[in-house]
Design a protein around this motif. Structure first.
Motif, PDB file in Angstrom:
ATOM      1  N   VAL A  84      -7.031   5.842  -0.702  1.00  0.00           N
ATOM      2  CA  VAL A  84      -5.569   5.298  -0.618  1.00  0.00           C
ATOM      3  C   VAL A  84      -5.497   4.653   0.565  1.00  0.00           C
ATOM      4  O   VAL A  84      -6.259   4.924   1.466  1.00  0.00           O
ATOM      5  CB  VAL A  84      -4.715   6.370  -0.866  1.00  0.00           C
ATOM      6  N   GLY A  85      -4.661   3.516   0.505  1.00  0.00           N
ATOM      7  CA  GLY A  85      -4.342   3.006   1.556  1.00  0.00           C
ATOM      8  C   GLY A  85      -3.267   3.619   2.658  1.00  0.00           C
ATOM      9  O   GLY A  85      -2.706   4.615   2.196  1.00  0.00           O
ATOM     10  N   MET A  86      -2.997   3.262   3.593  1.00  0.00           N
ATOM     11  CA  MET A  86      -1.919   3.746   4.591  1.00  0.00           C
ATOM     12  C   MET A  86      -0.828   3.977   4.157  1.00  0.00           C
ATOM     13  O   MET A  86      -0.056   4.814   4.336  1.00  0.00           O
ATOM     14  CB  MET A  86      -2.022   3.028   5.906  1.00  0.00           C
ATOM     15  N   ASP A  87      -0.341   2.884   3.128  1.00  0.00           N
ATOM     16  CA  ASP A  87       1.035   2.818   2.768  1.00  0.00           C
ATOM     17  C   ASP A  87       1.160   4.001   1.559  1.00  0.00           C
ATOM     18  O   ASP A  87       2.502   4.363   1.452  1.00  0.00           O
ATOM     19  CB  ASP A  87       1.620   1.374   2.133  1.00  0.00           C
ATOM     20  N   ALA A  88       0.293   4.462   1.155  1.00  0.00           N
ATOM     21  CA  ALA A  88       0.152   5.540   0.012  1.00  0.00           C
ATOM     22  C   ALA A  88       0.345   6.790   0.605  1.00  0.00           C
ATOM     23  O   ALA A  88       0.739   7.858   0.076  1.00  0.00           O
ATOM     24  CB  ALA A  88      -0.881   5.298  -0.830  1.00  0.00           C
ATOM     25  N   LEU A  89       0.001   6.978   1.883  1.00  0.00           N
ATOM     26  CA  LEU A  89       0.164   8.339   2.548  1.00  0.00           C
ATOM     27  C   LEU A  89       1.834   8.753   2.942  1.00  0.00           C
ATOM     28  O   LEU A  89       2.462   7.975   3.077  1.00  0.00           O
ATOM     29  CB  LEU A  89      -0.675   8.471   3.781  1.00  0.00           C
ATOM     30  N   PRO A  90       2.114   9.705   2.661  1.00  0.00           N
ATOM     31  CA  PRO A  90       3.435  10.176   3.000  1.00  0.00           C
ATOM     32  C   PRO A  90       3.758  10.230   4.265  1.00  0.00           C
ATOM     33  O   PRO A  90       2.809  10.685   5.207  1.00  0.00           O
ATOM     34  CB  PRO A  90       3.732  11.730   2.428  1.00  0.00           C
ATOM     35  N   PRO A  91       5.024   9.760   4.796  1.00  0.00           N
ATOM     36  CA  PRO A  91       5.141   9.657   6.392  1.00  0.00           C
ATOM     37  C   PRO A  91       5.561  11.222   6.727  1.00  0.00           C
ATOM     38  O   PRO A  91       5.961  11.904   5.836  1.00  0.00           O
ATOM     39  CB  PRO A  91       6.588   8.906   6.198  1.00  0.00           C
ATOM     40  N   ARG A  92       5.113  11.383   8.021  1.00  0.00           N
ATOM     41  CA  ARG A  92       5.276  12.583   8.620  1.00  0.00           C
ATOM     42  C   ARG A  92       5.986  12.450   9.526  1.00  0.00           C
ATOM     43  O   ARG A  92       5.351  11.842  10.768  1.00  0.00           O
ATOM     44  CB  ARG A  92       3.983  13.235   8.810  1.00  0.00           C
ATOM     45  N   VAL A  93       7.206  12.745   9.827  1.00  0.00           N
ATOM     46  CA  VAL A  93       8.113  12.561  11.134  1.00  0.00           C
ATOM     47  C   VAL A  93       7.839  13.783  12.111  1.00  0.00           C
ATOM     48  O   VAL A  93       8.211  14.943  11.617  1.00  0.00           O
ATOM     49  CB  VAL A  93       9.674  12.434  10.817  1.00  0.00           C
ATOM     50  N   LEU A  94       7.297  13.461  13.268  1.00  0.00           N
ATOM     51  CA  LEU A  94       7.213  14.591  14.195  1.00  0.00           C
ATOM     52  C   LEU A  94       8.273  14.339  15.381  1.00  0.00           C
ATOM     53  O   LEU A  94       8.635  13.516  15.796  1.00  0.00           O
ATOM     54  CB  LEU A  94       5.748  14.416  14.841  1.00  0.00           C
ATOM     55  N   SER A  95       8.903  15.445  15.948  1.00  0.00           N
ATOM     56  CA  SER A  95       9.666  15.382  16.949  1.00  0.00           C
ATOM     57  C   SER A  95       9.440  16.633  17.873  1.00  0.00           C
ATOM     58  O   SER A  95       8.700  17.665  17.279  1.00  0.00           O
ATOM     59  CB  SER A  95      11.312  15.753  16.373  1.00  0.00           C
ATOM     60  N   ILE A  96       9.969  16.679  18.980  1.00  0.00           N
ATOM     61  CA  ILE A  96       9.568  17.724  20.178  1.00  0.00           C
ATOM     62  C   ILE A  96      10.105  18.887  19.420  1.00  0.00           C
ATOM     63  O   ILE A  96       9.386  20.179  19.886  1.00  0.00           O
ATOM     64  CB  ILE A  96      10.132  17.293  21.320  1.00  0.00           C
ATOM     65  N   GLU A  97      11.288  19.217  18.779  1.00  0.00           N
ATOM     66  CA  GLU A  97      11.736  20.420  18.194  1.00  0.00           C
ATOM     67  C   GLU A  97      10.707  20.838  17.074  1.00  0.00           C
ATOM     68  O   GLU A  97      10.507  22.206  17.131  1.00  0.00           O
ATOM     69  CB  GLU A  97      12.915  20.178  17.667  1.00  0.00           C
ATOM     70  N   ASN A  98      10.134  20.151  16.424  1.00  0.00           N
ATOM     71  CA  ASN A  98       9.316  20.492  15.485  1.00  0.00           C
ATOM     72  C   ASN A  98       7.851  21.124  15.961  1.00  0.00           C
ATOM     73  O   ASN A  98       7.607  22.192  15.625  1.00  0.00           O
ATOM     74  CB  ASN A  98       8.822  19.547  14.424  1.00  0.00           C
ATOM     75  N   PRO A 148      -1.448  23.741   6.063  1.00  0.00           N
ATOM     76  CA  PRO A 148      -0.627  23.981   5.026  1.00  0.00           C
ATOM     77  C   PRO A 148      -0.010  22.799   4.481  1.00  0.00           C
ATOM     78  O   PRO A 148       0.552  22.844   3.287  1.00  0.00           O
ATOM     79  CB  PRO A 148       0.448  25.130   5.397  1.00  0.00           C
ATOM     80  N   ILE A 149       0.145  21.769   5.463  1.00  0.00           N
ATOM     81  CA  ILE A 149       0.893  20.557   4.621  1.00  0.00           C
ATOM     82  C   ILE A 149      -0.149  19.524   4.086  1.00  0.00           C
ATOM     83  O   ILE A 149      -1.170  19.213   5.057  1.00  0.00           O
ATOM     84  CB  ILE A 149       1.577  19.831   5.944  1.00  0.00           C
ATOM     85  N   ALA A 150      -0.173  19.054   2.839  1.00  0.00           N
ATOM     86  CA  ALA A 150      -0.925  18.150   2.528  1.00  0.00           C
ATOM     87  C   ALA A 150      -0.397  16.633   3.058  1.00  0.00           C
ATOM     88  O   ALA A 150       0.460  16.291   2.809  1.00  0.00           O
ATOM     89  CB  ALA A 150      -0.991  18.062   0.935  1.00  0.00           C
ATOM     90  N   THR A 151      -1.537  15.987   3.312  1.00  0.00           N
ATOM     91  CA  THR A 151      -1.167  14.923   4.181  1.00  0.00           C
ATOM     92  C   THR A 151      -1.964  13.673   3.445  1.00  0.00           C
ATOM     93  O   THR A 151      -1.881  12.349   3.852  1.00  0.00           O
ATOM     94  CB  THR A 151      -1.430  14.703   5.547  1.00  0.00           C
ATOM     95  N   GLY A 152      -3.051  14.005   2.715  1.00  0.00           N
ATOM     96  CA  GLY A 152      -3.814  12.989   2.053  1.00  0.00           C
ATOM     97  C   GLY A 152      -3.535  12.447   0.623  1.00  0.00           C
ATOM     98  O   GLY A 152      -2.609  13.091   0.144  1.00  0.00           O
ATOM     99  N   GLY A 153      -4.472  11.732   0.029  1.00  0.00           N
ATOM    100  CA  GLY A 153      -4.099  11.228  -1.283  1.00  0.00           C
ATOM    101  C   GLY A 153      -5.036  12.049  -2.416  1.00  0.00           C
ATOM    102  O   GLY A 153      -4.897  11.730  -3.448  1.00  0.00           O
ATOM    103  N   ILE A 154      -5.427  13.079  -1.950  1.00  0.00           N
ATOM    104  CA  ILE A 154      -6.308  13.937  -2.409  1.00  0.00           C
ATOM    105  C   ILE A 154      -5.699  15.009  -3.210  1.00  0.00           C
ATOM    106  O   ILE A 154      -4.713  15.744  -2.439  1.00  0.00           O
ATOM    107  CB  ILE A 154      -7.559  14.467  -1.770  1.00  0.00           C
TER     108      ILE A 154
END
Length: 126
Positions: A86-100, A119-125
């Protein structure tokens, strides 16, 4: 006999000779160090060339294909399917913060079934 100026001139000549010898000796030491460094550089270049040749030999497609066929049962490799890429635009965004990042806990139990896995699925598979 000797005059005072003769003694002074002799002392200056001896000092100049000692200074010349010291400078010559230091220059010889530096030249030897340069030759030693050049030899080390040559050795490293030869080693790099040898490693490049070894890498080319080890990464030949024919050799890798034979190894893949030989170790297929252990590796369980499969060709990449068209739906897996998949392309980069198809991947779900993952927002990271210092608190997380500071709030994450890694106290998984062996019976959770996901020990060592993300435990978090980040790919298109799927």
């Amino acid at each position: 006999m000797f005059r005072t100026s003769d003694i002074v001139l002799i002392a200056v000549m001896v000092a100049a000779a000692a200074m010349t010898y010291t400078i010559k000796r230091n220059a010889e030491v530096q030249v030897a160090a340069v030759h030693k460094l050049k030899a080390q550089i040559r050795t490293e270049e030869d080693t790099i060339n040898l490693l490049k040749a070894d890498w080319s030999l080890l990464t030949q497609p024919g050799r890798l294909q034979k190894l893949t066929e030989l170790y297929q049962p252990q590796l369980e490799l499969a060709p990449v399917g068209g739906r897996q890429i998949v392309g980069m635009d198809a991947l779900p965004p993952r927002v990271l913060s210092i608190e997380n990042l500071t709030a994450e806990k890694f106290d998984l139990e062996p019976d959770d079934g996901i020990l060592g896995q993300d435990p978090i699925a980040t790919g298109g598979i799927q």
